[in-house]
Design a protein around this motif. Structure first.
Motif, PDB file in Angstrom:
ATOM      1  N   ASN A 518       0.821  -1.205   0.000  1.00  9.18           N
ATOM      2  CA  ASN A 518       0.000   0.000   0.000  1.00  9.18           C
ATOM      3  C   ASN A 518       0.858   1.260   0.000  1.00  9.18           C
ATOM      4  OD1 ASN A 518      -1.420   2.234   1.923  1.00  9.18           O
ATOM      5  ND2 ASN A 518      -2.889   1.285   0.542  1.00  9.18           N
ATOM      6  N   ASN A 519       1.911   1.274   0.801  1.00 12.37           N
ATOM      7  CA  ASN A 519       2.774   2.453   0.840  1.00 12.37           C
ATOM      8  C   ASN A 519       3.511   2.651  -0.472  1.00 12.37           C
ATOM      9  OD1 ASN A 519       3.197   3.924   3.697  1.00 12.37           O
ATOM     10  ND2 ASN A 519       2.544   1.823   4.035  1.00 12.37           N
ATOM     11  N   TRP A 520       3.972   1.583  -1.092  1.00 14.89           N
ATOM     12  CA  TRP A 520       4.673   1.711  -2.380  1.00 14.89           C
ATOM     13  C   TRP A 520       3.721   2.213  -3.464  1.00 14.89           C
ATOM     14  CZ3 TRP A 520       9.748   1.685  -3.081  1.00 14.89           C
ATOM     15  CH2 TRP A 520      10.244   1.638  -4.376  1.00 14.89           C
ATOM     16  N   MET A 521       2.457   1.855  -3.352  1.00 14.26           N
ATOM     17  CA  MET A 521       1.471   2.291  -4.336  1.00 14.26           C
ATOM     18  C   MET A 521       1.313   3.802  -4.373  1.00 14.26           C
ATOM     19  SD  MET A 521      -1.541  -0.527  -3.765  1.00 14.26           S
ATOM     20  CE  MET A 521      -2.618   0.108  -5.056  1.00 14.26           C
ATOM     21  N   GLN A 522       1.682   4.501  -3.314  1.00  8.60           N
ATOM     22  CA  GLN A 522       1.499   5.947  -3.302  1.00  8.60           C
ATOM     23  C   GLN A 522       2.394   6.636  -4.332  1.00  8.60           C
ATOM     24  OE1 GLN A 522      -1.190   6.711  -1.559  1.00  8.60           O
ATOM     25  NE2 GLN A 522      -1.102   4.539  -1.005  1.00  8.60           N
ATOM     26  N   LEU A 523       3.398   5.929  -4.866  1.00  3.82           N
ATOM     27  CA  LEU A 523       4.204   6.493  -5.959  1.00  3.82           C
ATOM     28  C   LEU A 523       3.379   6.658  -7.230  1.00  3.82           C
ATOM     29  CD1 LEU A 523       7.512   4.457  -5.529  1.00  3.82           C
ATOM     30  CD2 LEU A 523       7.146   6.865  -4.966  1.00  3.82           C
ATOM     31  N   ASN A 524       2.516   5.693  -7.493  1.00  2.00           N
ATOM     32  CA  ASN A 524       1.640   5.752  -8.671  1.00  2.00           C
ATOM     33  C   ASN A 524       0.433   4.867  -8.392  1.00  2.00           C
ATOM     34  OD1 ASN A 524       0.306   5.606 -11.135  1.00  2.00           O
ATOM     35  ND2 ASN A 524       2.178   5.522 -12.333  1.00  2.00           N
ATOM     36  N   TYR A 525      -0.468   5.374  -7.575  1.00  2.00           N
ATOM     37  CA  TYR A 525      -1.595   4.554  -7.143  1.00  2.00           C
ATOM     38  C   TYR A 525      -2.454   4.120  -8.320  1.00  2.00           C
ATOM     39  CZ  TYR A 525      -5.538   2.827  -4.499  1.00  2.00           C
ATOM     40  OH  TYR A 525      -6.513   2.014  -4.000  1.00  2.00           O
ATOM     41  N   GLU A 526      -2.732   5.030  -9.223  1.00  2.00           N
ATOM     42  CA  GLU A 526      -3.619   4.708 -10.335  1.00  2.00           C
ATOM     43  C   GLU A 526      -3.061   3.557 -11.167  1.00  2.00           C
ATOM     44  OE1 GLU A 526      -6.396   7.254 -13.350  1.00  2.00           O
ATOM     45  OE2 GLU A 526      -4.300   7.871 -13.207  1.00  2.00           O
ATOM     46  N   GLY A 527      -1.781   3.635 -11.496  1.00  2.00           N
ATOM     47  CA  GLY A 527      -1.186   2.594 -12.317  1.00  2.00           C
ATOM     48  C   GLY A 527      -1.089   1.262 -11.600  1.00  2.00           C
ATOM     49  N   MET A 528      -0.573   1.269 -10.381  1.00  2.00           N
ATOM     50  CA  MET A 528      -0.386   0.013  -9.651  1.00  2.00           C
ATOM     51  C   MET A 528      -1.707  -0.624  -9.277  1.00  2.00           C
ATOM     52  SD  MET A 528       2.879   0.710  -7.162  1.00  2.00           S
ATOM     53  CE  MET A 528       3.988   2.068  -7.571  1.00  2.00           C
ATOM     54  N   SER A 529      -2.690   0.173  -8.900  1.00  3.08           N
ATOM     55  CA  SER A 529      -3.984  -0.411  -8.525  1.00  3.08           C
ATOM     56  C   SER A 529      -4.669  -1.026  -9.730  1.00  3.08           C
ATOM     57  CB  SER A 529      -4.881   0.645  -7.878  1.00  3.08           C
ATOM     58  OG  SER A 529      -5.183   1.688  -8.789  1.00  3.08           O
ATOM     59  N   ARG A 530      -4.631  -0.338 -10.851  1.00  4.97           N
ATOM     60  CA  ARG A 530      -5.331  -0.820 -12.045  1.00  4.97           C
ATOM     61  C   ARG A 530      -4.657  -2.047 -12.655  1.00  4.97           C
ATOM     62  NH1 ARG A 530      -5.010   3.497 -14.871  1.00  4.97           N
ATOM     63  NH2 ARG A 530      -3.166   2.864 -16.063  1.00  4.97           N
TER      64      ARG A 530
END
Length: 728
Positions: A518-530
């Motif tokens: 979750n913390n790493w996703m804050q670099l590019n949440y949209e890309g990593m989540s999708r």
């Protein structure tokens, strides 16, 4: 284009530190451009002095605020009646939000006790280790350097206690009774044994919020039993909140305590759900005041850190239970005049729109979550958004039968598709993270309180009914986690879920796998989540649903793998999968680029909607922006404009919210103009005087403004009768 003045990174979020002299100059420049500080031909001494004081107050307000490092429990909970679900199961649900609590998962085994046995009770700390001792599982056995937990009292034990799963809060017992919890503001608070004397506090008490939940799961198989038991214990021994959680404040000249009361939400295998409320007591009347309400047939109830129960009948009945002296206590405490029906939330809870523990009140902290979750359960009601959550009903009838996946989606929600969508706006950043940073100068403003937030410790969904009982447990914040099953028929907890602490990054801990992702996703949440995280989470939930269906589809032919062994294997595989995902994300999104198929794309860059919003150009100077009510017209994927009028400022003298309206006008023009009034004087002379005055008290001000406790902690009054969100 959007206009957001970057001196503020968002209400309760931490901000980047701008040099003090730059902040003073920016502040003064804002005043100058607004016309408030236009120099006069004939400056006056009183004008100089008033302006200097104004700038001094502004400079102190802009000093960095040290973080306290502790966000206490502040949870979102649901209770769902079995008639609202697709399989007749009732639900007890909780997102447990705490950035320093002990997250280890444990199973407390059932036990038999002698007739002479006593049950020791403890003031349980939320941080690691929450308990050190024996009789609750080997996870709690003392390790080198750990002292045994000391009880603060004891109560009679019962002949037999049930087994149950627990983390910082208990989850579900071996009879399928589940519990959720949400701390609430209260008008009454008790005193712990040997605690400091406070004339505003009530009787001495010994059973804290964690112990109350433990006792309910140890001794009860049904939700009704749980609320009756806790009511009896509260009256006999007194209730205490979690240690260190309450913060004292005032409302209408009376003392109150944020997070001092508790709402426990129970659901059982019969399909019943109840909400139990408890606060402190009144000396000479009752040790604790409590009331409980059954969730109506087919309904969903939501609690979000404020009591929700309304009027209670004259006498207890099948749907309402309460302390026999509840009315006498309310009158003795000066909280009720005895006229009409007693409304629990109106009497025993402070007005959420007005009560304060130092900073401006935060009514939206609760009302936003309740509005959204009730609306998801009954969308056709078109619930009007209210700043005062008490205007919402206690519960709503679910319009469609809900499944566990529906409940999971509710607890992952970020207000998508509404005007409060947390993936939208400048605070979401160019890659649209729905997570907001808490802390910082919350006297200046607020961020939306999400349902699934960065400091969510775990989420638990007890699904309990005629086909079985399972507590679904998601480590860290559920929006980016996987719910694993904890079946009531087994005690299986994998070691990877039993280990870990906040103070040490641990590759053997499942919790740290989910927290890291979750913390790493804050670099590019949209890309990593999708592309990565959400598809993998959905695939795991599909796989678990299919496995459970297969295990239950042939009762006459038991599965080849025992339930406990399967549950352990699933937990271990999910944790291992998430560590693999963590490593993959580090590689794939390294250096703000994207690598796939052995090819590294060029750097991602900022999306076009974002650069248009902030006024991107060939000028490479830093970009400063100010708030706007609507997204830029070029952004087809941006959220809906604001339609709900919300206040921008809290008037400390009248204790009223002011400046209701849209976000369109910059606060530095409106709010500061109101503060400055008709201040006169030469700008440069006053600025020089302000800088000189700021230098000496800066260290003292840093300490004075630094004490913070959650979103409601005591903070400075700001030097005036009115506290504005100065640079919002």
């Amino acid at each position: 284009s959007s206009r957001f003045f970057r001196l503020r990174s968002g209400g309760t979020g931490r901000r980047g530190l701008v040099p003090p002299e730059s902040r003073i100059c920016c502040f003064a420049r804002c005043l100058w451009r607004s016309g408030v500080l236009a120099p006069r031909e004939v400056p006056t001494m009183s004008g100089h002095f008033g302006l200097a004081l104004l700038l001094l107050g502004a400079a102190l307000a802009l000093l960095p605020t040290p973080a306290s490092g502790a966000e206490r429990l502040g949870c979102t909970a649901l209770a769902i009646d079995g008639a609202a679900s697709i399989n007749g199961a009732a639900f007890a649900v909780e997102n447990t939000d705490c950035n320093m609590c002990d997250f280890r998962l444990n199973y407390v085994a059932p036990r038999n006790h002698t007739a002479e046995a006593v049950r020791h009770v403890f003031m349980n700390p939320p941080n690691y280790p929450r308990f050190v001792g024996y009789g609750r599982g080997d996870m709690y056995h003392p390790k080198p350097g750990q002292a045994l937990s000391k009880p603060i009292g004891q109560i009679p034990e019962v002949p037999q206690t049930f087994g149950y799963y627990e983390s910082i809060n208990p989850l579900m017992n071996d009879h399928g009774l589940g519990v959720g919890e949400s701390s609430c503001a209260a008008m009454l608070q008790n005193r712990m044994p040997n605690g400091p004397e406070d004339p505003d506090e009530g009787p001495e008490a010994i059973i804290d919020a964690m112990t109350m939940q433990q006792l309910a799961l140890e001794r009860c198989a049904t939700a009704r039993c749980a609320v009756e038991l806790l009511g009896d214990l509260a009256e006999r021994f007194g209730y205490l909140p979690f240690g260190g959680e309450p913060s004292k404040g005032t409302v209408d000249g009376k003392p109150c305590w944020a997070d001092s009361g508790e709402a426990f939400l129970f659901a059982d295998a019969k399909g019943e759900a109840w909400v139990f409320n408890v606060v402190g007591g009144v000396k000479g009347v009752v040790k604790s005041v409590w009331a409980a309400q059954r969730v109506p047939k087919g309904h969903v109830a939501v609690v979000a850190n404020e009591f929700t129960m309304g009027e209670i009948p004259e006498e207890p009945n099948e749907d309402f239970l309460f302390a026999k002296d509840i009315r006498r206590a309310a009158k003795a405490a000066g909280l009720w005049d005895g006229q009409g029906l007693l409304d629990f939330s109106q009497v025993f809870a402070p007005n959420p729109v007005k009560y304060s523990t130092g900073n401006p009140p935060i009514p939206l902290y609760s009302s936003l979550r309740r509005w959204r979750l009730l609306s998801l359960a009954a969308p056709s009601l078109n619930l009007q958004f209210e700043i005062d959550h008490r205007k919402y009903p206690f519960s709503v009838k679910a319009e469609q039968s809900v499944s566990r996946r529906d409940v999971m989606a509710m607890m992952k929600d970020h207000y998508a598709g509404t005007e409060f969508d947390m993936t939208q706006g400048i605070l979401a950043g160019p890659y649209r993270t729905p997570f907001r940073v808490e802390g910082g100068p919350n006297r200046l403003g607020d961020v939306p309180r999400g349902i699934s937030i960065l400091r969510t410790l775990y989420s638990t969904i007890t699904e309990t009914g005629p086909t079985g009982s399972v507590a679904w447990y998601a480590a860290d914040t559920p929006a980016t986690s996987v719910y694993v099953p904890l079946d009531h028929r087994t005690d299986a907890v994998a070691e990877t879920y039993r280990v870990g602490r906040h103070e040490e990054f641990d590759r053997t801990s499942a919790w740290w796998a989910f927290s890291f992702v979750n913390n790493w996703m804050q670099l590019n949440y949209e890309g990593m989540s999708r592309e990565d995280v959400l598809p993998r989470a959905a695939a795991w939930q599909d796989r678990l649903d299919e496995a459970l269906l297969a295990r239950s589809s042939s009762p006459s032919a038991p599965p080849s793998e025992p339930l406990g062994a399967w549950q352990l294997r699933v937990q271990e595989e999910v944790a291992a999968s998430w560590w693999q995902l963590a490593d993959h994300l580090v590689m794939k999104w390294n250096d703000m680029s994207r690598t796939a198929g052995n090819v590294t794309d060029r750097s991602l860059g900022y999306p076009e909607w974002f650069v248009r919003m902030v006024g991107f150009s060939q000028d490479v100077h830093p970009i400063w922006v100010q708030p706007a009510a609507s997204p830029p017209p070029q952004c087809a994927t941006c959220g809906a404009p604001a339609t709900v009028a919300l206040p921008r400022a809290w008037d400390r003298s009248s204790h009223e919210w002011v400046e209701w309206g849209p976000l369109s006008a910059p606060a530095c023009t409106e709010g500061l103009a109101a503060v400055a009034g008709s201040t006169q004087g030469g700008f440069l002379q006053a600025l020089s005087l302000a800088i000189a005055l700021v230098a000496a008290p800066s260290l003292l001000a840093g300490f004075a403004l630094g004490r913070r406790h959650r979103t409601r902690d005591i903070d400075g009054e700001g030097g005036g009768a009115r506290s504005y969100y100065l640079l919002s």
